[in-house]
Design an enzyme around this catalytic site. Sequence first.
Site, mmCIF file in Angstrom:
data_model
loop_
_atom_site.group_PDB
_atom_site.id
_atom_site.type_symbol
_atom_site.label_atom_id
_atom_site.label_comp_id
_atom_site.label_asym_id
_atom_site.label_seq_id
_atom_site.Cartn_x
_atom_site.Cartn_y
_atom_site.Cartn_z
ATOM 1 N NE ARG A 181 15.970 10.517 -0.724
ATOM 2 C CZ ARG A 181 17.062 10.993 -1.302
ATOM 3 N NH1 ARG A 181 17.042 11.365 -2.574
ATOM 4 N NH2 ARG A 181 18.189 11.137 -0.627
ATOM 5 C CE1 TYR B 286 -5.440 -4.466 0.978
ATOM 6 C CE2 TYR B 286 -3.216 -3.789 1.565
ATOM 7 C CZ TYR B 286 -4.244 -3.863 0.649
ATOM 8 O OH TYR B 286 -4.075 -3.328 -0.604
ATOM 9 C CG ASP C 52 -3.240 -1.365 9.041
ATOM 10 O OD1 ASP C 52 -3.957 -0.350 9.110
ATOM 11 O OD2 ASP C 52 -2.937 -1.905 7.958
ATOM 12 C CE LYS D 68 -7.732 1.375 1.425
ATOM 13 N NZ LYS D 68 -6.280 1.400 1.243
#
Length: 398
Positions: free
Chosen positions: A55, A107, A180, A205
């Site tokens: 992690r 978004y 972004d 994406k």
Amino acid sequence: MSDTKKGNNQGFATRAIHAGQEPDPTTGAVSTPISLATTFVQKSPGEHTGYEYSRTGNPTRKAFEDCLASCENAKYGLAFASGSAATATICSMLKSGDHVVSIDDVYGGTNRFFTRVAKPGSALSFTFADLTQPGALENAINPKTKMVWLETPTNPTLKITDIKAISNVTKKHGLTLVVDNTFCSPAIQNPINLGADIVVHSVTKYINGHSDVVMGVVATNDDQIYEKLKFLQNSIGAVPAPFDCYMALRGLKTLDIRMKQHTHNAMLVATFLEEHPKVTKVYYPGLKSHPQHEVARKQMKLWGGMVTFFLKGGLTESRQFLENLKIFALAESLGAVESLAEHPAIMTHAAVPAEQRKKLGISDSLVRLSVGIENIEDLISDLKQALGAVGVGKVSKL
């Protein structure tokens, strides 16, 4: 930290293929291995090779993070389980009562997180403003403002904001600027070069590019921001699986050539749509008719693969068009090799309040295309036949 010194003089495509990766020291394998180990042997308590628990850090994830950082001309990269997880982690740097100024056309998932999670849960406040307009940011800033959140191009109306101009304002006021960069990818735009403090991507994406990984990533040059985000990445634990990191790293290797083909196809699609009698308006950064075309020319290397347009009519006409597509898949998401089409008001931006959608121009006649890298003749033919079905026959239940 990525080996920025090694890749400084190399071109983007070279860095996307090689940065952060060396042949496996044991086998000489060229491809980065998928490290599935959750824990790593220590020579003595607290004395390890850089990895202790997966992690906290993972070799496959590190290779992707370093490669992405190099592609964004950044010192640091941090990967997350999704773009939304990256957004939530960035916002975790803020304190109760802090204020964020966000681009208005953001978004739908980001809007939902800001207004329905961060606002009530963390007592953060948000102002949504059209940051393409001169003076809009200065007017939205108040004494509690700590962060400015920018998308450019925006989702779905493809507004282009001058990143350098915004960064001049944020630096003047001591604010953190987050950009972004999902719609462009680092192959087209590098916000850190223009003054951004943090760059965030939905890796799902363009970076991965094949509709088979959900993932997010953050890049920064700021040592303090990196330390905060690294602590939060480990503490919150929203990290991606090693296999996903491997897949995204593989996708990154072809990003440069894919974005060139996406742009080639999208420009021809946008030009076709702009001339079609059943289309009232087309938004594409490469068109001279785009309101911020000159800004895009200044800060983007290519125009990208996203095209937004308005059909004559409303929901009925939009449904007729979308239901008759054969190659374009009616699906959410974007940025993959295959072409996708969607209806923002019903699909990706349904979480945005209707009044706000209306103000932003996200109407029932708005359609968003993610133009893939198929043969352009086939894509144009598909759009032509689907537009031919608009105004003819029946549609599914509204």
